[in-house]
Scaffold this motif. Structure first.
Motif, short mmCIF file in Angstrom:
data_model
loop_
_atom_site.label_atom_id
_atom_site.label_comp_id
_atom_site.label_asym_id
_atom_site.label_seq_id
_atom_site.Cartn_x
_atom_site.Cartn_y
_atom_site.Cartn_z
N PHE A 110 18.69 -16.20 -25.46
CA PHE A 110 19.33 -17.51 -25.46
C PHE A 110 20.26 -17.63 -24.25
CE2 PHE A 110 18.25 -16.70 -29.84
CZ PHE A 110 17.83 -17.94 -30.33
N SER A 111 20.32 -18.84 -23.68
CA SER A 111 21.21 -19.09 -22.55
C SER A 111 21.84 -20.47 -22.72
CB SER A 111 20.41 -19.05 -21.23
OG SER A 111 21.27 -19.25 -20.13
N LEU A 112 23.18 -20.53 -22.65
CA LEU A 112 23.91 -21.77 -22.90
C LEU A 112 23.60 -22.80 -21.82
CD1 LEU A 112 26.08 -22.93 -24.86
CD2 LEU A 112 27.79 -22.22 -23.18
N ALA A 123 28.05 -15.45 -26.82
CA ALA A 123 28.27 -15.35 -25.38
C ALA A 123 27.46 -16.46 -24.69
CB ALA A 123 27.82 -13.98 -24.88
N PHE A 124 27.69 -16.61 -23.39
CA PHE A 124 26.89 -17.58 -22.63
C PHE A 124 25.42 -17.20 -22.69
CE2 PHE A 124 31.11 -18.18 -20.82
CZ PHE A 124 31.20 -19.55 -20.76
N ASN A 125 25.17 -15.91 -22.65
CA ASN A 125 23.80 -15.41 -22.79
C ASN A 125 23.80 -14.30 -23.83
OD1 ASN A 125 22.44 -16.76 -20.31
ND2 ASN A 125 24.29 -15.81 -19.47
N TYR A 126 22.89 -14.38 -24.77
CA TYR A 126 22.81 -13.33 -25.79
C TYR A 126 21.36 -13.15 -26.24
CZ TYR A 126 22.51 -16.92 -29.46
OH TYR A 126 22.13 -17.96 -30.25
N LYS A 127 21.15 -12.06 -26.92
CA LYS A 127 19.80 -11.70 -27.36
C LYS A 127 19.79 -11.45 -28.86
CE LYS A 127 18.56 -7.49 -26.65
NZ LYS A 127 18.17 -6.22 -25.99
#
Length: 282
Positions: A110-112, A123-127
């Motif tokens: 995921f990426s914001l 987070a801004f990017n998370y898995k």
């Protein structure tokens, strides 16, 4: 009243209609976990557990760790996908963070999209990864944590409003009856010395005659009356003046000595491990 209710009911139906038109990527359905990373600004780490359902609802569990403390919380809400984006709305907290997502095997990245601060502990990017379904485990952890939290809240409420313990079924243990003396220094409050004579009667009443002295100060004397009882291996001491009850664990050392250790007492103290010994003189 009807004029107020009709628009309200219409707005609910309209929202449900709009939500029914949203799409759900079925690949995102199921039980997923992601990691909360500790940062310089925030010492908390842990795990986020997401359980997405086919009907577009979800349950989000937080397992947070701050030093040695573990915290469990739970949120519920709705989710959907649209044009390659992923959306979530919590039932309690409305927010509009939007993530792009890409799935690879049993992982989702995921990426914001909108560059605001992510809501919650994301987070801004998370898995997210797909472990086995641990819903029952996290429901149990959450329930236990909430029960403990409620207990602490009740204890805090007791301390602010006065302890109120039920004397029902309490007994007057004969080992406590008589005239007892005791003293202590720097135990309850640093610089404070105390000495007392406690008369416990067989009818469950008591008279406490005690003196206190702060270092370098004058001696003050007090006399208090109240009731005492023993219940579930704990000693209870209700004071009429304060309308509060002190609770102690106790250990009968011998026929003439009893050791008390405070569980919750109405007097403000510095030492959470406050304890003392009463010695029988009559």
């Amino acid at each position: 009243m009807k004029k107020i209710l009709l628009p309200f009911l219409f707005s609910i139906l309209f929202f449900n209609f709009l939500f029914a038109q949203k799409t759900m990527d079925k690949n995102l359905v199921g039980f997923w976990s992601s990691t909360i990373e500790k940062t310089k600004e925030d010492p908390i780490d842990g795990t986020l557990i997401m359980n997405r359902k086919n009907d577009g609802t979800f349950i989000l569990y937080f397992e947070l760790i701050n030093n040695k403390d573990s915290i469990y919380t739970k949120e519920e809400g709705k989710w959907w996908t649209e044009n390659g984006n992923y959306y979530e709305v919590l039932d309690r907290l409305k927010y509009d963070d939007v993530y792009t997502y890409k799935q690879k095997n049993d992982q989702i990245y995921f990426s914001l999209v909108n560059k605001k601060s992510p809501v919650g502990f994301r987070a801004f990017n998370y898995k997210e990864e797909k472990p086995k379904d641990l819903t029952d485990y996290y429901e149990d952890k959450y329930s236990i944590f909430m029960a403990k939290s409620m207990k602490k809240m009740f204890e805090m409420d007791d301390k602010s409003n006065g302890f109120s313990y039920d004397q029902t079924d309490g007994i007057q243990d004969a080992r406590f009856v008589g005239v007892w003396k005791g003293s202590e220094k720097d135990n309850q409050v640093k610089g404070l010395s105390k000495e007392w004579t406690m008369t416990r009667n067989a009818d469950g009443t008591f008279i406490l005659d005690f003196k206190t002295k702060m270092k370098g100060g004058k001696t003050d004397g007090f006399i208090e009356k109240g009731k005492w009882w023993v219940k579930d291996n704990k000693f209870y001491e209700y004071h009429e003046d304060s309308d509060m009850t002190d609770v102690y664990n106790f250990d009968v050392l011998n026929e003439k000595q009893i050791k008390f250790k405070a569980i919750s007492i109405s007097v403000e103290q510095e030492n959470e491990e406050y304890e003392f010994i009463d010695t029988k003189v009559k």
